[in-house]
Scaffold this motif. Sequence first.
Motif, PDB file in Angstrom:
ATOM      1  N   GLN A  99      54.032 -11.957  18.760  1.00  0.00           N
ATOM      2  CA  GLN A  99      55.480 -11.996  18.973  1.00  0.00           C
ATOM      3  C   GLN A  99      55.799 -11.531  20.394  1.00  0.00           C
ATOM      4  N   TRP A 100      56.526 -12.369  21.136  1.00  0.00           N
ATOM      5  CA  TRP A 100      56.935 -12.026  22.490  1.00  0.00           C
ATOM      6  C   TRP A 100      58.245 -11.245  22.482  1.00  0.00           C
ATOM      7  N   PHE A 101      58.401 -10.403  23.486  1.00  0.00           N
ATOM      8  CA  PHE A 101      59.609  -9.601  23.679  1.00  0.00           C
ATOM      9  C   PHE A 101      59.970  -9.619  25.156  1.00  0.00           C
ATOM     10  N   ARG A 102      61.261  -9.492  25.418  1.00  0.00           N
ATOM     11  CA  ARG A 102      61.737  -9.143  26.753  1.00  0.00           C
ATOM     12  C   ARG A 102      62.426  -7.800  26.588  1.00  0.00           C
ATOM     13  N   SER A 103      61.949  -6.824  27.302  1.00  0.00           N
ATOM     14  CA  SER A 103      62.520  -5.476  27.246  1.00  0.00           C
ATOM     15  C   SER A 103      63.377  -5.274  28.481  1.00  0.00           C
ATOM     16  N   TYR A 104      64.620  -4.856  28.249  1.00  0.00           N
ATOM     17  CA  TYR A 104      65.584  -4.619  29.325  1.00  0.00           C
ATOM     18  C   TYR A 104      65.831  -3.121  29.430  1.00  0.00           C
ATOM     19  N   GLY A 105      66.043  -2.632  30.636  1.00  0.00           N
ATOM     20  CA  GLY A 105      66.329  -1.216  30.735  1.00  0.00           C
ATOM     21  C   GLY A 105      66.846  -0.780  32.081  1.00  0.00           C
ATOM     22  N   ASN A 106      67.150   0.507  32.104  1.00  0.00           N
ATOM     23  CA  ASN A 106      67.611   1.204  33.299  1.00  0.00           C
ATOM     24  C   ASN A 106      66.807   2.484  33.423  1.00  0.00           C
ATOM     25  N   GLU A 107      66.547   2.864  34.659  1.00  0.00           N
ATOM     26  CA  GLU A 107      65.850   4.111  34.921  1.00  0.00           C
ATOM     27  C   GLU A 107      66.601   4.886  35.986  1.00  0.00           C
ATOM     28  N   ASN A 108      66.594   6.195  35.841  1.00  0.00           N
ATOM     29  CA  ASN A 108      67.082   7.105  36.870  1.00  0.00           C
ATOM     30  C   ASN A 108      65.890   7.935  37.319  1.00  0.00           C
ATOM     31  N   TRP A 109      65.657   7.939  38.620  1.00  0.00           N
ATOM     32  CA  TRP A 109      64.521   8.640  39.201  1.00  0.00           C
ATOM     33  C   TRP A 109      65.011   9.731  40.145  1.00  0.00           C
ATOM     34  N   GLU A 110      64.298  10.862  40.144  1.00  0.00           N
ATOM     35  CA  GLU A 110      64.540  11.923  41.123  1.00  0.00           C
ATOM     36  C   GLU A 110      63.206  12.307  41.748  1.00  0.00           C
ATOM     37  N   PHE A 111      63.197  12.431  43.076  1.00  0.00           N
ATOM     38  CA  PHE A 111      61.972  12.674  43.829  1.00  0.00           C
ATOM     39  C   PHE A 111      61.977  14.043  44.484  1.00  0.00           C
ATOM     40  N   ASP A 112      60.770  14.595  44.659  1.00  0.00           N
ATOM     41  CA  ASP A 112      60.639  15.827  45.423  1.00  0.00           C
ATOM     42  C   ASP A 112      60.565  15.461  46.912  1.00  0.00           C
ATOM     43  N   PRO A 113      60.563  16.441  47.812  1.00  0.00           N
ATOM     44  CA  PRO A 113      60.555  16.127  49.255  1.00  0.00           C
ATOM     45  C   PRO A 113      59.321  15.352  49.717  1.00  0.00           C
ATOM     46  N   GLN A 114      58.221  15.403  48.953  1.00  0.00           N
ATOM     47  CA  GLN A 114      57.001  14.687  49.305  1.00  0.00           C
ATOM     48  C   GLN A 114      57.003  13.235  48.808  1.00  0.00           C
ATOM     49  N   GLY A 115      58.092  12.809  48.159  1.00  0.00           N
ATOM     50  CA  GLY A 115      58.189  11.435  47.687  1.00  0.00           C
ATOM     51  C   GLY A 115      57.577  11.192  46.324  1.00  0.00           C
ATOM     52  N   LEU A 116      57.211  12.273  45.618  1.00  0.00           N
ATOM     53  CA  LEU A 116      56.668  12.151  44.260  1.00  0.00           C
ATOM     54  C   LEU A 116      57.816  12.229  43.263  1.00  0.00           C
ATOM     55  N   MET A 117      57.740  11.412  42.212  1.00  0.00           N
ATOM     56  CA  MET A 117      58.813  11.388  41.225  1.00  0.00           C
ATOM     57  C   MET A 117      58.667  12.585  40.287  1.00  0.00           C
ATOM     58  N   GLN A 118      59.730  13.387  40.218  1.00  0.00           N
ATOM     59  CA  GLN A 118      59.690  14.567  39.348  1.00  0.00           C
ATOM     60  C   GLN A 118      60.436  14.342  38.038  1.00  0.00           C
ATOM     61  N   LEU A 119      61.434  13.477  38.050  1.00  0.00           N
ATOM     62  CA  LEU A 119      62.186  13.160  36.835  1.00  0.00           C
ATOM     63  C   LEU A 119      62.275  11.650  36.678  1.00  0.00           C
ATOM     64  N   ARG A 120      62.082  11.178  35.443  1.00  0.00           N
ATOM     65  CA  ARG A 120      62.218   9.755  35.134  1.00  0.00           C
ATOM     66  C   ARG A 120      62.894   9.634  33.775  1.00  0.00           C
ATOM     67  N   TYR A 121      64.103   9.097  33.770  1.00  0.00           N
ATOM     68  CA  TYR A 121      64.854   8.888  32.539  1.00  0.00           C
ATOM     69  C   TYR A 121      65.009   7.391  32.336  1.00  0.00           C
ATOM     70  N   ALA A 122      64.472   6.870  31.234  1.00  0.00           N
ATOM     71  CA  ALA A 122      64.506   5.431  30.978  1.00  0.00           C
ATOM     72  C   ALA A 122      65.212   5.144  29.659  1.00  0.00           C
ATOM     73  N   SER A 123      66.064   4.141  29.670  1.00  0.00           N
ATOM     74  CA  SER A 123      66.703   3.614  28.467  1.00  0.00           C
ATOM     75  C   SER A 123      66.288   2.155  28.360  1.00  0.00           C
ATOM     76  N   ILE A 124      65.763   1.755  27.185  1.00  0.00           N
ATOM     77  CA  ILE A 124      65.136   0.441  27.051  1.00  0.00           C
ATOM     78  C   ILE A 124      65.526  -0.193  25.714  1.00  0.00           C
ATOM     79  N   ASN A 125      65.781  -1.504  25.758  1.00  0.00           N
ATOM     80  CA  ASN A 125      66.045  -2.293  24.556  1.00  0.00           C
ATOM     81  C   ASN A 125      65.087  -3.474  24.529  1.00  0.00           C
ATOM     82  N   ASP A 126      64.552  -3.781  23.351  1.00  0.00           N
ATOM     83  CA  ASP A 126      63.614  -4.887  23.191  1.00  0.00           C
ATOM     84  C   ASP A 126      64.302  -6.059  22.497  1.00  0.00           C
ATOM     85  N   LEU A 127      64.155  -7.244  23.080  1.00  0.00           N
ATOM     86  CA  LEU A 127      64.698  -8.462  22.512  1.00  0.00           C
ATOM     87  C   LEU A 127      63.540  -9.386  22.133  1.00  0.00           C
TER      88      LEU A 127
END
Length: 155
Positions: A99-127
Motif C-alpha cells: 500500500q502506497w502513502f503520501r505523507s504530508y507535514g510541517n516541521e519547526n527546527w531550532e539550531f544551536d550556534p554551530q548549525g546543529l539542530m537542537q529541536l525538531r517538531y514534526a506534524s505529519i498526516n498519511d494519505l
Amino acid sequence: MKTKPPLPPFTQETATLKVRMAEDAWNTCDPERVVPVYTEDTHWRNRTDFPVGHEQVRQFLERKWAKELEYRLIKELWACSENRIAVRFAYEWHDASGQWFRSYGNENWEFDPQGLMQLRYASINDLPIKSEERKFYWPQGRRPDDHPGLSALGL
C-alpha cells in the motif's frame, strides 16, 4: 567544536540550502548520515514519538525506514528567522503489503550556534494513494535537481 554550515542567523538563501541538505540526508534512509546533524541532546516530537539524543533518534529512524519502504522525500522552506526554520514536506512510501502513502507535514527546527539542530517538531498526516497517483519517481536517494519541488507539483 563541530559545526554544520550554513550557520544561523539564517537568510532566505542559507535556510533554503539547509533545507535541501536535510532533504538529501533523509533521502539516503541512512541514520548514520542523518543523526550527526543534530545536537547530542536533540529533542524531537514526531507524531507520537519523542526521541531525545542521538541514540533514541537513531533507533527511531531505523524503525521508520524499516516500515516506510521506497521512501522519497521533498522538503520546502516555509519561513526562517535567526536560528529557526519552518519547513513543509511530503514523502511517498509503501508498507510491507504494498500500500502506497503520501505523507504530508510541517516541521519547526531550532539550531544551536554551530548549525546543529537542537529541536525538531514534526506534524505529519498519511494519505493512502494508489500506485498510479505517485509523483516521486526518481531512483531512491537524492532528488535530482531537475525534479519539481512541492509547489511545482501542486502539493
